[in-house]
Scaffold this motif. Structure first.
Motif, PDB file in Angstrom:
ATOM      1  N   ARG A  73      19.190 -15.348  -4.662  1.00 55.63           N
ATOM      2  CA  ARG A  73      18.234 -16.437  -4.466  1.00 55.63           C
ATOM      3  C   ARG A  73      17.697 -16.891  -5.826  1.00 55.63           C
ATOM      4  O   ARG A  73      17.459 -16.074  -6.710  1.00 55.63           O
ATOM      5  N   GLY A  74      17.510 -18.175  -5.984  1.00 56.62           N
ATOM      6  CA  GLY A  74      17.035 -18.696  -7.261  1.00 56.62           C
ATOM      7  C   GLY A  74      18.193 -18.980  -8.201  1.00 56.62           C
ATOM      8  O   GLY A  74      19.353 -18.673  -7.923  1.00 56.62           O
ATOM      9  N   ASN A  75      17.867 -19.566  -9.339  1.00 56.97           N
ATOM     10  CA  ASN A  75      18.905 -19.995 -10.294  1.00 56.97           C
ATOM     11  C   ASN A  75      19.108 -19.030 -11.461  1.00 56.97           C
ATOM     12  O   ASN A  75      19.909 -19.305 -12.355  1.00 56.97           O
ATOM     13  N   ASP A  76      18.389 -17.922 -11.461  1.00 57.27           N
ATOM     14  CA  ASP A  76      18.490 -17.010 -12.599  1.00 57.27           C
ATOM     15  C   ASP A  76      19.110 -15.667 -12.228  1.00 57.27           C
ATOM     16  O   ASP A  76      18.949 -14.689 -12.946  1.00 57.27           O
ATOM     17  N   TRP A  77      19.856 -15.628 -11.116  1.00 58.87           N
ATOM     18  CA  TRP A  77      20.409 -14.354 -10.682  1.00 58.87           C
ATOM     19  C   TRP A  77      21.424 -13.789 -11.682  1.00 58.87           C
ATOM     20  O   TRP A  77      21.602 -12.570 -11.779  1.00 58.87           O
ATOM     21  N   GLN A  78      22.082 -14.673 -12.446  1.00 62.01           N
ATOM     22  CA  GLN A  78      23.070 -14.190 -13.422  1.00 62.01           C
ATOM     23  C   GLN A  78      22.450 -13.238 -14.435  1.00 62.01           C
ATOM     24  O   GLN A  78      23.099 -12.284 -14.877  1.00 62.01           O
ATOM     25  N   SER A  79      21.196 -13.492 -14.795  1.00 63.45           N
ATOM     26  CA  SER A  79      20.538 -12.640 -15.784  1.00 63.45           C
ATOM     27  C   SER A  79      20.219 -11.258 -15.236  1.00 63.45           C
ATOM     28  O   SER A  79      19.982 -10.323 -16.004  1.00 63.45           O
ATOM     29  N   ASN A  80      20.236 -11.129 -13.911  1.00 60.19           N
ATOM     30  CA  ASN A  80      19.944  -9.835 -13.285  1.00 60.19           C
ATOM     31  C   ASN A  80      21.203  -9.072 -12.896  1.00 60.19           C
ATOM     32  O   ASN A  80      21.112  -7.957 -12.378  1.00 60.19           O
ATOM     33  N   LEU A  81      22.359  -9.661 -13.143  1.00 60.73           N
ATOM     34  CA  LEU A  81      23.620  -9.005 -12.797  1.00 60.73           C
ATOM     35  C   LEU A  81      23.902  -7.850 -13.756  1.00 60.73           C
ATOM     36  O   LEU A  81      23.890  -8.029 -14.978  1.00 60.73           O
ATOM     37  N   ASP A  82      24.153  -6.674 -13.190  1.00 60.08           N
ATOM     38  CA  ASP A  82      24.512  -5.503 -13.985  1.00 60.08           C
ATOM     39  C   ASP A  82      26.009  -5.572 -14.287  1.00 60.08           C
ATOM     40  O   ASP A  82      26.840  -5.221 -13.451  1.00 60.08           O
ATOM     41  N   LYS A  83      26.333  -6.036 -15.483  1.00 57.88           N
ATOM     42  CA  LYS A  83      27.745  -6.227 -15.825  1.00 57.88           C
ATOM     43  C   LYS A  83      28.463  -4.927 -16.144  1.00 57.88           C
ATOM     44  O   LYS A  83      29.660  -4.925 -16.433  1.00 57.88           O
ATOM     45  N   ASN A  84      27.737  -3.822 -16.099  1.00 60.14           N
ATOM     46  CA  ASN A  84      28.354  -2.516 -16.286  1.00 60.14           C
ATOM     47  C   ASN A  84      28.682  -1.830 -14.965  1.00 60.14           C
ATOM     48  O   ASN A  84      29.238  -0.730 -14.953  1.00 60.14           O
ATOM     49  N   SER A  85      28.328  -2.491 -13.856  1.00 59.41           N
ATOM     50  CA  SER A  85      28.672  -1.921 -12.552  1.00 59.41           C
ATOM     51  C   SER A  85      30.179  -1.811 -12.421  1.00 59.41           C
ATOM     52  O   SER A  85      30.924  -2.715 -12.834  1.00 59.41           O
ATOM     53  N   GLU A  86      30.619  -0.724 -11.825  1.00 60.72           N
ATOM     54  CA  GLU A  86      32.060  -0.545 -11.636  1.00 60.72           C
ATOM     55  C   GLU A  86      32.586  -1.372 -10.472  1.00 60.72           C
ATOM     56  O   GLU A  86      33.786  -1.641 -10.399  1.00 60.72           O
ATOM     57  N   ALA A  87      31.691  -1.758  -9.573  1.00 60.64           N
ATOM     58  CA  ALA A  87      32.109  -2.569  -8.425  1.00 60.64           C
ATOM     59  C   ALA A  87      30.984  -3.508  -8.018  1.00 60.64           C
ATOM     60  O   ALA A  87      29.805  -3.173  -8.132  1.00 60.64           O
ATOM     61  N   ILE A  88      31.379  -4.692  -7.536  1.00 62.38           N
ATOM     62  CA  ILE A  88      30.445  -5.646  -6.953  1.00 62.38           C
ATOM     63  C   ILE A  88      30.848  -5.836  -5.497  1.00 62.38           C
ATOM     64  O   ILE A  88      31.990  -6.210  -5.210  1.00 62.38           O
ATOM     65  N   SER A 114      32.792  -9.839 -16.556  1.00 61.11           N
ATOM     66  CA  SER A 114      32.084  -8.567 -16.657  1.00 61.11           C
ATOM     67  C   SER A 114      33.069  -7.414 -16.875  1.00 61.11           C
ATOM     68  O   SER A 114      34.276  -7.606 -16.918  1.00 61.11           O
ATOM     69  N   ASP A 115      32.507  -6.214 -16.968  1.00 55.83           N
ATOM     70  CA  ASP A 115      33.328  -5.010 -17.082  1.00 55.83           C
ATOM     71  C   ASP A 115      33.585  -4.366 -15.728  1.00 55.83           C
ATOM     72  O   ASP A 115      34.194  -3.290 -15.664  1.00 55.83           O
ATOM     73  N   SER A 116      33.132  -4.992 -14.659  1.00 60.66           N
ATOM     74  CA  SER A 116      33.324  -4.435 -13.321  1.00 60.66           C
ATOM     75  C   SER A 116      34.799  -4.386 -12.965  1.00 60.66           C
ATOM     76  O   SER A 116      35.565  -5.292 -13.307  1.00 60.66           O
ATOM     77  N   ARG A 117      35.174  -3.333 -12.255  1.00 55.67           N
ATOM     78  CA  ARG A 117      36.578  -3.136 -11.889  1.00 55.67           C
ATOM     79  C   ARG A 117      36.928  -3.795 -10.559  1.00 55.67           C
ATOM     80  O   ARG A 117      37.984  -4.411 -10.408  1.00 55.67           O
ATOM     81  N   ASP A 118      36.033  -3.651  -9.563  1.00 56.45           N
ATOM     82  CA  ASP A 118      36.349  -4.088  -8.197  1.00 56.45           C
ATOM     83  C   ASP A 118      35.385  -5.160  -7.701  1.00 56.45           C
ATOM     84  O   ASP A 118      34.178  -5.082  -7.956  1.00 56.45           O
ATOM     85  N   PHE A 119      35.928  -6.127  -6.977  1.00 57.98           N
ATOM     86  CA  PHE A 119      35.115  -7.161  -6.330  1.00 57.98           C
ATOM     87  C   PHE A 119      35.457  -7.155  -4.846  1.00 57.98           C
ATOM     88  O   PHE A 119      36.608  -7.388  -4.457  1.00 57.98           O
ATOM     89  N   PHE A 120      34.461  -6.871  -4.018  1.00 62.39           N
ATOM     90  CA  PHE A 120      34.614  -6.904  -2.566  1.00 62.39           C
ATOM     91  C   PHE A 120      33.942  -8.162  -2.032  1.00 62.39           C
ATOM     92  O   PHE A 120      32.735  -8.345  -2.216  1.00 62.39           O
TER      93      PHE A 120
END
Length: 302
Positions: free
Chosen positions: A33-48, A85-91
């Motif tokens: 929600r909102g337009n700033d969610w990208q800044s809250n994304l944990d780009k070190n997560s192994e999966a999204i 990002s560095d994430s490996r998996d996208f579900f």
């Protein structure tokens, strides 16, 4: 494992988060929600795990564009962030409704898509975009198509039947034979966890469903079993029921042709592809066990 989940406040998100935490994974809840969610994304997560979306509105009061803005466009934006990002998996949690609103045959991943609603069409367009993208080496894309999900805390489409069973009303449509697939939240969480751990599972589309389909009559029996009752059925000829439903099309009556179809049509989804990919023979809960667990939670208000 560090895992990001969108839509974590929803029924599936809450249950999946608890399940993964119990398996000693850390879960980052991302609100889109909102337009700033990208800044809250944990780009070190192994999966999204992308659960957020606009659910099907059975009352048909939602504007069509809202489905496409949320289910398609927001998914595309999140996936682009995943690629960077560095994430490996996208579900991506799509739906069997992205390919079939009705089904004469068993639905597998090779079915010819024919979504009829803005909900299904928006999910299908998101799928098409994701599948058309080139994945960098080391990344995986999973498109999950679950059938009807249920579990403690979510009555969903089972609520109508439950109210009839709870009141002790004999089931009047026992003359109709059908089979439908369901998906318990426990089996869903189990499958996601196994996919996260198994690095041999390849990218692609995977249906999620319980191992067995149930007829509505079997569903009534399971619900009564959960309530410690014996199921009651009325033997009314199909022809008479269909005539009553046609009358309901004209006058204000609880049963009409559309409602009769929803209660008696078949909709069977195959889960064989994901079980083969994970090399498992059966899911933790049978379809009946899952239904009984859900119905028992209704009794206790869970």
């Amino acid at each position: 494992m560090h895992i990001t989940i969108t839509g974590a406040s929803g029924f599936v998100g809450q249950n999946l988060s608890v399940y993964l935490k119990h398996k000693n994974h850390s879960v980052h809840e991302l609100s889109l929600r909102g337009n700033d969610w990208q800044s809250n994304l944990d780009k070190n997560s192994e999966a999204i795990i992308h659960l957020a979306g606009k659910a099907h509105d059975t009352e048909n009061t939602s504007e069509e564009k809202a489905y496409f803005e949320i289910n398609r466009d927001l998914t595309i934006a999140l996936f682009q962030e995943f690629l960077r990002s560095d994430s490996r998996d996208f579900f991506y949690f799509s739906s069997v409704k992205a390919v079939a609103d009705t089904a004469d045959d068993i639905i597998d991943e090779n079915i010819k898509p024919n979504p009829l609603t803005p909900y299904g069409q928006s999910k299908f367009e998101a799928e098409n975009y994701l599948l058309a993208q080139q994945l960098p080496e080391g990344k995986r894309l999973f498109i999950i198509r679950p059938c009807m999900i249920h579990g403690p805390g979510n009555k969903g489409n089972l609520n109508l039947l439950y109210k009839i069973v709870e009141k002790g009303i004999p089931w009047p449509l026992s003359a109709f034979e059908n089979n439908r697939s369901f998906l318990s939240i426990d089996n869903l969480s189990y499958l996601i966890h196994e996919m996260l751990l198994n690095k041999e599972v390849i990218s692609g589309v995977y249906n999620f469903a319980d191992d067995q389909s149930l007829s509505t009559n079997q569903l009534i029996v399971a619900m009564n079993k959960a309530l410690d009752r014996k199921a009651k059925f009325l033997s009314i000829p199909k022809g008479l029921i269909e005539k009553v439903a046609k009358c309901g099309d004209v006058i204000n009556f609880p049963l009409n042709s559309e409602r009769l179809k929803k209660l008696t049509e078949s909709y069977v989804v195959s889960n064989q592809k994901i079980k083969t990919a994970l090399n498992i023979k059966q899911l933790p809960l049978s379809a009946e066990e899952g239904i009984i667990k859900t119905i028992k939670s209704f009794k206790t208000g869970g």
